[in-house]
Motif scaffolding. Structure first.
Motif, PDB file in Angstrom:
ATOM      1  N   SER A  32     -10.788   8.685 -13.247  1.00 30.16           N
ATOM      2  CA  SER A  32     -10.822   9.148 -11.854  1.00 30.16           C
ATOM      3  C   SER A  32     -10.117  10.501 -11.730  1.00 30.16           C
ATOM      4  CB  SER A  32     -10.115   8.120 -10.962  1.00 30.16           C
ATOM      5  OG  SER A  32      -8.740   8.027 -11.329  1.00 30.16           O
ATOM      6  N   ASN A  33     -10.284  11.106 -10.567  1.00 31.88           N
ATOM      7  CA  ASN A  33      -9.585  12.384 -10.329  1.00 31.88           C
ATOM      8  C   ASN A  33      -8.075  12.217 -10.437  1.00 31.88           C
ATOM      9  OD1 ASN A  33     -11.979  13.681  -9.943  1.00 31.88           O
ATOM     10  ND2 ASN A  33     -11.836  13.755  -7.707  1.00 31.88           N
ATOM     11  N   LYS A  34      -7.557  11.138  -9.851  1.00 30.25           N
ATOM     12  CA  LYS A  34      -6.092  10.967  -9.876  1.00 30.25           C
ATOM     13  C   LYS A  34      -5.581  10.836 -11.309  1.00 30.25           C
ATOM     14  CE  LYS A  34      -6.441   6.876  -7.711  1.00 30.25           C
ATOM     15  NZ  LYS A  34      -7.828   6.656  -8.223  1.00 30.25           N
ATOM     16  N   PHE A  92      -2.821   0.297 -10.464  1.00 28.27           N
ATOM     17  CA  PHE A  92      -3.996   0.195 -11.333  1.00 28.27           C
ATOM     18  C   PHE A  92      -5.116   1.073 -10.801  1.00 28.27           C
ATOM     19  CE2 PHE A  92      -1.440  -3.546 -11.901  1.00 28.27           C
ATOM     20  CZ  PHE A  92      -1.408  -3.651 -13.275  1.00 28.27           C
ATOM     21  N   THR A  93      -5.920   1.590 -11.727  1.00 33.48           N
ATOM     22  CA  THR A  93      -6.987   2.491 -11.311  1.00 33.48           C
ATOM     23  C   THR A  93      -7.956   2.755 -12.447  1.00 33.48           C
ATOM     24  OG1 THR A  93      -7.394   4.564 -10.126  1.00 33.48           O
ATOM     25  CG2 THR A  93      -5.800   4.662 -11.936  1.00 33.48           C
ATOM     26  N   ASN A  94      -8.948   3.596 -12.165  1.00 30.30           N
ATOM     27  CA  ASN A  94      -9.903   4.030 -13.180  1.00 30.30           C
ATOM     28  C   ASN A  94      -9.288   5.220 -13.931  1.00 30.30           C
ATOM     29  OD1 ASN A  94     -12.104   5.638 -14.304  1.00 30.30           O
ATOM     30  ND2 ASN A  94     -13.460   4.189 -13.264  1.00 30.30           N
ATOM     31  N   ALA A 100       0.854  -1.202   0.000  1.00 32.81           N
ATOM     32  CA  ALA A 100       0.000   0.000   0.000  1.00 32.81           C
ATOM     33  C   ALA A 100       0.879   1.237   0.000  1.00 32.81           C
ATOM     34  CB  ALA A 100      -0.904  -0.014   1.230  1.00 32.81           C
ATOM     35  N   ARG A 153      -3.955  10.039  -1.971  1.00 31.37           N
ATOM     36  CA  ARG A 153      -4.797   8.908  -1.574  1.00 31.37           C
ATOM     37  C   ARG A 153      -3.926   7.654  -1.610  1.00 31.37           C
ATOM     38  NH1 ARG A 153      -3.724  11.199  -5.948  1.00 31.37           N
ATOM     39  NH2 ARG A 153      -5.737  12.069  -6.495  1.00 31.37           N
ATOM     40  N   MET A 154      -4.469   6.576  -1.020  1.00 33.18           N
ATOM     41  CA  MET A 154      -3.736   5.307  -1.034  1.00 33.18           C
ATOM     42  C   MET A 154      -4.024   4.539  -2.322  1.00 33.18           C
ATOM     43  SD  MET A 154      -2.240   5.402   1.863  1.00 33.18           S
ATOM     44  CE  MET A 154      -1.521   3.757   1.909  1.00 33.18           C
ATOM     45  N   VAL A 155      -3.013   3.861  -2.854  1.00 31.84           N
ATOM     46  CA  VAL A 155      -3.206   2.876  -3.921  1.00 31.84           C
ATOM     47  C   VAL A 155      -2.301   1.684  -3.610  1.00 31.84           C
ATOM     48  CG1 VAL A 155      -3.830   4.539  -5.754  1.00 31.84           C
ATOM     49  CG2 VAL A 155      -1.426   3.905  -5.419  1.00 31.84           C
ATOM     50  N   LEU A 156      -2.438   0.620  -4.380  1.00 32.58           N
ATOM     51  CA  LEU A 156      -1.565  -0.545  -4.180  1.00 32.58           C
ATOM     52  C   LEU A 156      -0.487  -0.561  -5.254  1.00 32.58           C
ATOM     53  CD1 LEU A 156      -4.291  -3.214  -3.350  1.00 32.58           C
ATOM     54  CD2 LEU A 156      -2.919  -1.846  -1.757  1.00 32.58           C
ATOM     55  N   GLN A 186     -15.471   5.855 -10.779  1.00 35.11           N
ATOM     56  CA  GLN A 186     -14.648   6.357  -9.669  1.00 35.11           C
ATOM     57  C   GLN A 186     -14.509   7.882  -9.670  1.00 35.11           C
ATOM     58  OE1 GLN A 186     -10.331   5.355  -9.412  1.00 35.11           O
ATOM     59  NE2 GLN A 186     -10.946   4.216  -7.603  1.00 35.11           N
ATOM     60  N   SER A 187     -14.688   8.469  -8.515  1.00 37.67           N
ATOM     61  CA  SER A 187     -14.555   9.912  -8.233  1.00 37.67           C
ATOM     62  C   SER A 187     -15.771  10.734  -8.680  1.00 37.67           C
ATOM     63  CB  SER A 187     -13.300  10.546  -8.854  1.00 37.67           C
ATOM     64  OG  SER A 187     -12.162   9.765  -8.678  1.00 37.67           O
TER      65      SER A 187
HETATM   66  C1  LIG Z   1      -5.255   0.569   1.304  1.00 37.85           C
HETATM   67  C2  LIG Z   1      -5.949   1.161   0.100  1.00 37.85           C
HETATM   68  C3  LIG Z   1      -5.578   0.758  -1.167  1.00 37.85           C
HETATM   69  C4  LIG Z   1      -6.188   1.297  -2.301  1.00 37.85           C
HETATM   70  N1  LIG Z   1      -5.777   0.903  -3.532  1.00 37.85           N
HETATM   71  C5  LIG Z   1      -6.304   1.484  -4.637  1.00 37.85           C
HETATM   72  C6  LIG Z   1      -5.786   1.161  -5.936  1.00 37.85           C
HETATM   73  O1  LIG Z   1      -4.852   0.358  -6.094  1.00 37.85           O
HETATM   74  N2  LIG Z   1      -6.350   1.782  -7.004  1.00 37.85           N
HETATM   75  C7  LIG Z   1      -7.367   2.695  -6.869  1.00 37.85           C
HETATM   76  O2  LIG Z   1      -7.832   3.218  -7.875  1.00 37.85           O
HETATM   77  N3  LIG Z   1      -7.854   3.023  -5.647  1.00 37.85           N
HETATM   78  C8  LIG Z   1      -7.343   2.454  -4.538  1.00 37.85           C
HETATM   79  N4  LIG Z   1      -7.811   2.803  -3.288  1.00 37.85           N
HETATM   80  C9  LIG Z   1      -8.855   3.845  -3.197  1.00 37.85           C
HETATM   81  C10 LIG Z   1      -8.171   5.230  -3.321  1.00 37.85           C
HETATM   82  O3  LIG Z   1      -7.539   5.561  -2.112  1.00 37.85           O
HETATM   83  C11 LIG Z   1      -9.133   6.347  -3.738  1.00 37.85           C
HETATM   84  O4  LIG Z   1     -10.199   6.446  -2.832  1.00 37.85           O
HETATM   85  C12 LIG Z   1      -9.684   6.142  -5.142  1.00 37.85           C
HETATM   86  O5  LIG Z   1      -8.701   5.625  -6.021  1.00 37.85           O
HETATM   87  C13 LIG Z   1     -10.209   7.456  -5.718  1.00 37.85           C
HETATM   88  O6  LIG Z   1      -9.190   8.427  -5.734  1.00 37.85           O
HETATM   89  P1  LIG Z   1      -9.297   9.730  -6.647  1.00 37.85           P
HETATM   90  O7  LIG Z   1     -10.714  10.224  -6.545  1.00 37.85           O
HETATM   91  O8  LIG Z   1      -8.308  10.685  -6.072  1.00 37.85           O
HETATM   92  O9  LIG Z   1      -8.946   9.341  -8.050  1.00 37.85           O
HETATM   93  C14 LIG Z   1      -7.228   2.265  -2.147  1.00 37.85           C
HETATM   94  C15 LIG Z   1      -7.599   2.662  -0.850  1.00 37.85           C
HETATM   95  C16 LIG Z   1      -6.980   2.115   0.246  1.00 37.85           C
HETATM   96  C17 LIG Z   1      -7.412   2.578   1.618  1.00 37.85           C
END
Ligand SMILES: Cc1cc2nc3c(=O)[nH]c(=O)nc-3n(C[C@H](O)[C@H](O)[C@H](O)COP(=O)(O)O)c2cc1C
Length: 209
Positions: free
Chosen positions: A78-80, A73-75, A43, A58-61, A137-138
Motif C-alpha cells: 500500500s501507499n502507507k 496491520f495492513t497491505n 482507531a 489515514r485511519m488504521v486500527l 490496496q492503494s
Molecule cells: C476506522 C478505520 C479503520 C481502518 N483501519 C485500517 C487498518 O487497520 N489497516 C488498513 O490497512 N487500513 C485501514 N483503514 C483504511 C485506511 O484508512 C486506508 O484507506 C487504507 O489503509 C489505504 O491507505 P493508503 O493508501 O494510504 O496506504 C481504516 C479506515 C477506517 C475509516
C-alpha cells in the motif's frame, strides 16, 4: 459549559504516570473505551511521510500495544507501507470524544515479525481474509464490480480450505519515542503531558493547553 464546572477541580490523571511504562496510560484508555462499548476504541490516525517529505494520513486500527511499541496491520504494498519503507517515521492520534481524551504518538516503524502477522490474520473472519487477498490496496481499481469479481474468485479458490496469509499482507510496529496525553478540562484549561524518550530514560513535561 455547565454551571457545576469550576476551577476548584484540579485533579490530575497524570500524577501516577510511571516513566518505566510510558504506554500504560494509553493501554488503559483504550481498555476503558472498550469496556464502555465505545465504537472503534482503537482507531487511530496514522501520518507517514513519503520520500519527498510530503505527509499523508489515514485511519488504521491500533491492534498491538506493549511497553515500548504499538502496531497495526495492513497491505505491505500500500501507499502507507511504501512511505514507511522510505522514511520509517510516523505520527498518530487517537481520540475518544465521549471521554474527552486524546493521545498523540510519534515513533519509528518497522515491519512486524511474520509470526505476529500470521496469528492476527488467522484470527480474522473468513470474509476479511478473502477480502485481503482481493484487495491490491492503494492501486487503481476499474470498478466495484471488478473488486467483487476478484473476491468471488478467491472465495472459490479457497473454498473449504484455510485461507492462507498473503505474503503482501502484514503489519508494522512503531517504536514509540514520544507520547502526549491530553485530558479535556472545563474552561478549556485542558491538561497535557508529554513523555519523551531520552538516551537512558523517559522524561515527563507538562505543557500549556
Ligand atoms: C476506522 C478505520 C479503520 C481502518 N483501519 C485500517 C487498518 O487497520 N489497516 C488498513 O490497512 N487500513 C485501514 N483503514 C483504511 C485506511 O484508512 C486506508 O484507506 C487504507 O489503509 C489505504 O491507505 P493508503 O493508501 O494510504 O496506504 C481504516 C479506515 C477506517 C475509516
Amino acid at each position: 459549559m455547565s454551571s457545576t464546572q469550576n476551577l476548584d477541580d484540579n485533579s490530575s490523571q497524570f500524577t501516577t504516570i510511571d516513566l518505566e511504562r510510558p504506554l500504560q496510560l494509553l493501554a488503559d484508555w483504550v481498555q476503558e473505551a472498550k469496556d464502555l462499548g465505545l465504537s472503534e476504541p482503537d482507531a487511530m490516525n496514522l501520518a507517514t511521510v513519503d520520500g519527498n517529505g510530503n505527509p499523508h494520513n489515514r485511519m488504521v486500527l491500533m491492534r498491538h500495544i506493549n511497553e515500548r511499541e504499538i502496531g497495526f496491520f495492513t497491505n505491505l504494498e500500500s501507499n502507507k507501507a511504501a512511505e514507511i519503507f522510505a522514511t520509517q517515521r510516523t505520527s498518530s492520534t487517537l481520540w475518544w470524544p465521549q471521554l474527552g481524551r486524546q493521545a498523540r504518538i510519534e515513533g519509528t516503524a518497522a515491519e512486524m515479525p511474520r509470526d505476529m502477522v500470521e496469528e492476527y490474520f488467522q484470527s480474522r473472519p473468513r470474509n476479511s481474509k478473502i477480502a485481503a487477498w482481493a484487495s491490491r490496496q492503494s492501486k487503481e481499481l476499474a470498478s466495484m464490480d471488478s473488486l467483487h469479481q476478484e473476491f468471488r474468485q478467491y472465495e472459490e479458490k479457497f473454498s473449504e480450505k484455510t485461507v492462507p496469509t498473503p505474503t503482501f499482507w502484514g503489519g508494522f510496529t512503531i517504536l514509540v519515542d514520544k507520547i502526549e496525553y491530553w485530558n479535556g478540562k472545563p474552561f478549556r484549561l485542558h491538561e497535557r503531558v508529554v513523555l519523551t524518550k531520552g538516551e537512558k530514560s523517559w522524561s515527563k513535561d507538562r505543557i500549556y493547553p
